[in-house]
Scaffold this active site. Structure first.
Site, short mmCIF file in Angstrom:
data_model
loop_
_atom_site.label_atom_id
_atom_site.label_comp_id
_atom_site.label_asym_id
_atom_site.label_seq_id
_atom_site.Cartn_x
_atom_site.Cartn_y
_atom_site.Cartn_z
N SER A 1 -28.05 -4.24 -7.04
CA SER A 1 -27.41 -4.55 -8.14
C SER A 1 -26.04 -4.54 -8.32
O SER A 1 -25.34 -4.25 -7.19
CB SER A 1 -28.12 -3.92 -9.44
OG SER A 1 -27.34 -2.70 -9.32
N ALA A 2 -25.24 -4.88 -9.17
CA ALA A 2 -23.86 -4.51 -9.57
C ALA A 2 -24.04 -3.29 -10.06
O ALA A 2 -24.86 -2.46 -10.39
CB ALA A 2 -23.26 -5.40 -10.43
N MET A 3 -22.54 -2.51 -10.25
CA MET A 3 -22.44 -1.32 -11.01
C MET A 3 -23.26 -1.09 -12.50
O MET A 3 -23.28 -2.24 -13.25
CB MET A 3 -20.94 -1.09 -10.98
CG MET A 3 -20.11 -1.03 -9.83
SD MET A 3 -20.38 0.70 -8.97
CE MET A 3 -19.41 1.77 -9.99
N ASN A 4 -23.62 0.12 -12.80
CA ASN A 4 -24.16 0.50 -14.07
C ASN A 4 -25.19 0.00 -14.42
O ASN A 4 -25.71 -0.45 -15.55
CB ASN A 4 -23.00 0.18 -15.09
CG ASN A 4 -21.69 0.84 -14.82
OD1 ASN A 4 -21.59 2.04 -14.56
ND2 ASN A 4 -20.57 -0.04 -14.97
N GLY B 1 -28.43 1.12 -13.19
CA GLY B 1 -29.21 2.11 -13.24
C GLY B 1 -30.33 2.18 -12.13
O GLY B 1 -31.16 2.61 -11.81
N GLU C 1 -27.30 5.18 -3.07
CA GLU C 1 -26.09 4.47 -2.36
C GLU C 1 -26.24 3.83 -1.23
O GLU C 1 -25.53 4.33 -0.26
CB GLU C 1 -25.07 5.59 -2.47
CG GLU C 1 -24.75 6.23 -3.65
CD GLU C 1 -23.93 5.50 -4.74
OE1 GLU C 1 -24.18 4.30 -4.76
OE2 GLU C 1 -23.93 6.01 -5.71
#
Length: 206
Positions: free
Chosen positions: A9-12, A14, A89
């Site tokens: 996903s992109a950041m933020n 979850g 990560e």
């Protein structure tokens, strides 16, 4: 049948929260999991995986030169059967480490669930993400929303004034104060200098 999964996903979006929920689900059923996390991200402490909503768990910290297959074999020898491996990560994995995780799936018959970003602040693939996209058995996008209301697919690195940073090392650890997830259209707009983004303020990890 064991598989290699990549949840991106992109950041933020979850990702870490989803990983920790998966770990909880396995453990609730009496199964044992191993959580792997890169040493270079030590915001919550080395080996600690923490989400921005406050959930956290202890994991096994690894460096870029370490063999993940061997680490997990040693963990099994010491603690017994593993039912699942979770990788936080995952964009920071090396090509060799993605291959090693595929060996965990194919040789040890253990499912491996990797969670990470797809692209960096320049819109380019991370090494780990590149080879997970190439070699994973299953790919799944975890979606999040741009401030424009569109689906966010890109990550902006910003300075204190909300201006896009276009140069610098690919890896620079940070959270909401340094990175914002946006749609492709907004990414292009900001990179052209036609607007700024106000970073979200949160001390917690994305």
């Amino acid at each position: 049948m064991a598989k290699l999964y990549f949840y991106y996903s992109a950041m933020n979006a979850g990702k870490t929260t989803t990983l920790l929920q998966s770990a909880y689900n396995y453990r609730e059923r009496g199964m044992r999991v191993a959580i792997l996390t890169p040493k270079l991200d030590f915001r919550a402490g080395s080996g600690t995986v923490a989400s921005r909503i406050g959930l956290q768990a202890e994991g096994i910290a690894f460096g870029r030169d370490e063999d993940l297959h061997r680490i997990l074999e040693a963990d099994i020898a010491e603690h017994g059967k593993l039912d699942c491996v979770l990788v936080d990560e995952a964009q920071f994995l090396t090509k060799a480490q993605v291959w090693q995780l595929s060996e965990v799936v194919d040789q040890l018959r253990i499912p491996v669930l990797c969670y990470g970003l797809r692209t960096d602040f320049r819109g380019e693939l991370f090494e780990g993400s590149q080879y997970l996209l190439a070699w994973a058995d299953e790919l799944q996008e975890i979606k999040t929303i741009c401030h424009s209301g569109k689906k966010a697919t890109m990550n902006l690195r910003v300075d204190e004034g909300g201006r896009a940073v276009q140069d610098g090392p690919q890896v620079e650890i940070g959270g909401n104060e340094r990175y914002v997830s946006v749609s492709r259209a907004e990414f292009k707009k900001v990179m052209r200098g036609e607007g700024g983004i106000e970073p979200l303020q949160s001390p917690l990890k994305f």
